[in-house]
Enzyme design. Sequence first.
Site, PDB file in Angstrom:
ATOM      1  N   HIS A   1      -8.257   9.577  -2.163  1.00 24.92           N
ATOM      2  CA  HIS A   1      -6.815   9.650  -0.565  1.00 24.92           C
ATOM      3  C   HIS A   1      -7.649  10.089   0.193  1.00 24.92           C
ATOM      4  CE1 HIS A   1      -2.519   9.081   0.744  1.00 24.92           C
ATOM      5  NE2 HIS A   1      -2.956   9.201   1.822  1.00 24.92           N
TER       6      HIS A   1
ATOM      7  N   TYR B   1       3.030   9.617  -0.724  1.00 25.22           N
ATOM      8  CA  TYR B   1       4.710   8.855  -0.095  1.00 25.22           C
ATOM      9  C   TYR B   1       5.626   9.022   0.110  1.00 25.22           C
ATOM     10  CZ  TYR B   1       0.114   6.831   2.299  1.00 25.22           C
ATOM     11  OH  TYR B   1      -0.779   6.517   3.090  1.00 25.22           O
TER      12      TYR B   1
ATOM     13  N   LYS C   1      -2.497   5.565  -4.922  1.00 23.32           N
ATOM     14  CA  LYS C   1      -3.685   6.649  -3.983  1.00 23.32           C
ATOM     15  C   LYS C   1      -3.622   8.144  -5.034  1.00 23.32           C
ATOM     16  CE  LYS C   1      -3.907   4.440   0.367  1.00 23.32           C
ATOM     17  NZ  LYS C   1      -2.102   4.113   0.861  1.00 23.32           N
TER      18      LYS C   1
ATOM     19  N   ASP D   1       0.773  -1.034  -0.389  1.00 27.83           N
ATOM     20  CA  ASP D   1       0.030  -0.460   0.171  1.00 27.83           C
ATOM     21  C   ASP D   1       0.976   1.066   0.301  1.00 27.83           C
ATOM     22  OD1 ASP D   1      -2.947   0.964   0.439  1.00 27.83           O
ATOM     23  OD2 ASP D   1      -1.095   2.321   1.965  1.00 27.83           O
TER      24      ASP D   1
HETATM   25  N1  LIG Z   1      -5.069   6.735   3.731  1.00 23.49           N
HETATM   26  C1  LIG Z   1      -4.525   6.826   4.227  1.00 23.49           C
HETATM   27  O1  LIG Z   1      -4.990   8.802   4.751  1.00 23.49           O
HETATM   28  C2  LIG Z   1      -3.280   6.585   5.329  1.00 23.49           C
HETATM   29  C3  LIG Z   1      -2.886   7.358   6.059  1.00 23.49           C
HETATM   30  C4  LIG Z   1      -1.969   7.124   7.279  1.00 23.49           C
HETATM   31  C5  LIG Z   1      -1.642   5.269   6.793  1.00 23.49           C
HETATM   32  N2  LIG Z   1      -2.158   5.043   6.011  1.00 23.49           N
HETATM   33  C6  LIG Z   1      -1.664   3.542   5.109  1.00 23.49           C
HETATM   34  O2  LIG Z   1      -1.817   2.731   6.572  1.00 23.49           O
HETATM   35  C7  LIG Z   1      -0.281   1.833   6.539  1.00 23.49           C
HETATM   36  C8  LIG Z   1      -0.756   1.723   7.938  1.00 23.49           C
HETATM   37  O3  LIG Z   1      -0.673   2.363   8.769  1.00 23.49           O
HETATM   38  P1  LIG Z   1       0.657   3.702  10.219  1.00 23.49           P
HETATM   39  O4  LIG Z   1       2.381   3.700   8.583  1.00 23.49           O
HETATM   40  O5  LIG Z   1       0.379   5.155   9.985  1.00 23.49           O
HETATM   41  O6  LIG Z   1       1.311   3.415  11.588  1.00 23.49           O
HETATM   42  P2  LIG Z   1       0.129   1.352  11.894  1.00 23.49           P
HETATM   43  O7  LIG Z   1       0.702   0.426  10.416  1.00 23.49           O
HETATM   44  O8  LIG Z   1      -0.274   1.830  13.145  1.00 23.49           O
HETATM   45  O9  LIG Z   1       2.119   1.363  13.225  1.00 23.49           O
HETATM   46  C9  LIG Z   1       3.468   1.009  12.866  1.00 23.49           C
HETATM   47  C10 LIG Z   1       4.091   1.304  13.391  1.00 23.49           C
HETATM   48  O10 LIG Z   1       3.852  -0.051  13.568  1.00 23.49           O
HETATM   49  C11 LIG Z   1       4.954  -0.362  14.605  1.00 23.49           C
HETATM   50  N3  LIG Z   1       5.219  -1.983  14.167  1.00 23.49           N
HETATM   51  C12 LIG Z   1       4.798  -2.780  13.313  1.00 23.49           C
HETATM   52  N4  LIG Z   1       4.407  -3.772  13.863  1.00 23.49           N
HETATM   53  C13 LIG Z   1       5.075  -3.850  14.532  1.00 23.49           C
HETATM   54  C14 LIG Z   1       4.462  -5.254  15.444  1.00 23.49           C
HETATM   55  N5  LIG Z   1       4.252  -6.202  15.397  1.00 23.49           N
HETATM   56  N6  LIG Z   1       4.403  -4.614  17.194  1.00 23.49           N
HETATM   57  C15 LIG Z   1       5.096  -2.962  17.511  1.00 23.49           C
HETATM   58  N7  LIG Z   1       4.944  -2.361  16.540  1.00 23.49           N
HETATM   59  C16 LIG Z   1       4.334  -2.572  15.515  1.00 23.49           C
HETATM   60  C17 LIG Z   1       6.194   0.507  13.333  1.00 23.49           C
HETATM   61  O11 LIG Z   1       7.526   0.224  14.203  1.00 23.49           O
HETATM   62  P3  LIG Z   1       8.728  -1.528  12.804  1.00 23.49           P
HETATM   63  O12 LIG Z   1       8.474  -0.025  11.729  1.00 23.49           O
HETATM   64  O13 LIG Z   1      10.147  -0.113  13.393  1.00 23.49           O
HETATM   65  O14 LIG Z   1       8.035  -2.482  12.921  1.00 23.49           O
HETATM   66  C18 LIG Z   1       5.694   1.126  13.326  1.00 23.49           C
HETATM   67  O15 LIG Z   1       6.443   2.381  14.163  1.00 23.49           O
HETATM   68  C19 LIG Z   1       0.780   3.404   6.334  1.00 23.49           C
HETATM   69  O16 LIG Z   1       1.769   2.933   6.144  1.00 23.49           O
HETATM   70  C20 LIG Z   1       0.312   3.309   4.897  1.00 23.49           C
HETATM   71  O17 LIG Z   1       0.141   2.810   3.896  1.00 23.49           O
HETATM   72  C21 LIG Z   1      -3.133   5.388   5.169  1.00 23.49           C
END
Ligand SMILES: NC(=O)c1ccc[n+]([C@@H]2O[C@H](COP(=O)([O-])OP(=O)(O)OC[C@H]3O[C@@H](n4cnc5c(N)ncnc54)[C@H](OP(=O)(O)O)[C@@H]3O)[C@@H](O)[C@H]2O)c1
Length: 273
Positions: free
Chosen positions: A107, A49, A74, A44
């Site tokens: 998005h 990004y 997106k 994704d």
């Molecule tokens: N459509 C939108 O508007 C929108 C907005 C925000 C995000 N997104 C998408 O959603 C994806 C995920 O959301 P996000 O990146 O905001 O945050 P997230 O997935 O909720 O959290 C990522 C964080 O959690 C840690 N983590 C990952 N797996 C873990 C585990 N098993 N145990 C403990 N910690 C863990 C990661 O650290 P490490 O890397 O060190 O493991 C990172 O710091 C994004 O990358 C993006 O693709 C979309």
Amino acid sequence: MKKVTLNNGVEIPWIGLGVFRMEDNDNTVQAIETALKTGYRHIDTAAYYFNEEAVARAIQRSGIPRNEIFITTKLWNDDQRSGKVMEAFEESLRKLNTDYVDLYLIHWPVADRFVHSWQVLETIYKSGRARAIGVSNFKIHHLETLKKSTEIIPAVNQIELHPYLSQQEEVDYCLKNGIRPESWSPFTAGKTALLQESSLQELAAQHGKTPAQIILRWDYQRGIVTIPKSSNPKRLAENIDIFDFELTAAEIDQINALNQNKRVGSDPDHFTF
Ligand SMILES: NC(=O)c1ccc[n+]([C@@H]2O[C@H](COP(=O)([O-])OP(=O)(O)OC[C@H]3O[C@@H](n4cnc5c(N)ncnc54)[C@H](OP(=O)(O)O)[C@@H]3O)[C@@H](O)[C@H]2O)c1
């Protein structure tokens, strides 16, 4: 990797790798390559990004055929405002080094623009250059507006969703209307102490899993596709290892009870970017 079928027959893996806040550099290429080696087949990304080129390099280096990997990207808000939707899509294809994406999303619902943007996405879909089209950060009223004025029902709605923001009403609406809900920031992007919640820790201990796996399993059992981000090989493996246990209805309710309707990101009715 288990898959679920979208409303047009296209299959999407239940768990994908989110790559937000991963820079367009070699570390990112390596992290995505590790994810692909670990078994991920769904990535994704987004124009915003600024790492679509790193995604392309990782896929190329992995040697995995393009048609085995599900790529989402997106359309960014400024490209909706300027009306350059088709140009933005073509730029994403160029950076991703591919002639189609598996899923193209709006998005954010830019007011007064998103219906027009969706009509362009419909044209893209009909041309075969996006196997599915969908939206992100759409509330029910945005989806209702689309339904009244456009032809194709979105295949996916990607929204902020985690135990502090369970989005039950929106999930129910999406499932009832054939729109697959997808969770972003399933762990609140590390902005809260969600993973330290005692009830999640207890459930994790009972199932021999981690709090992160309990959350991803809760999503899966509620019909929600998830895209957790990790650059860490151990956590990458952990986040797709959720298909060998089951939460009971009471355990799902226990996690639902953590809901506070609390966002860590912007409200789709009031974003300023
Ligand atoms: N459509 C939108 O508007 C929108 C907005 C925000 C995000 N997104 C998408 O959603 C994806 C995920 O959301 P996000 O990146 O905001 O945050 P997230 O997935 O909720 O959290 C990522 C964080 O959690 C840690 N983590 C990952 N797996 C873990 C585990 N098993 N145990 C403990 N910690 C863990 C990661 O650290 P490490 O890397 O060190 O493991 C990172 O710091 C994004 O990358 C993006 O693709 C979309």
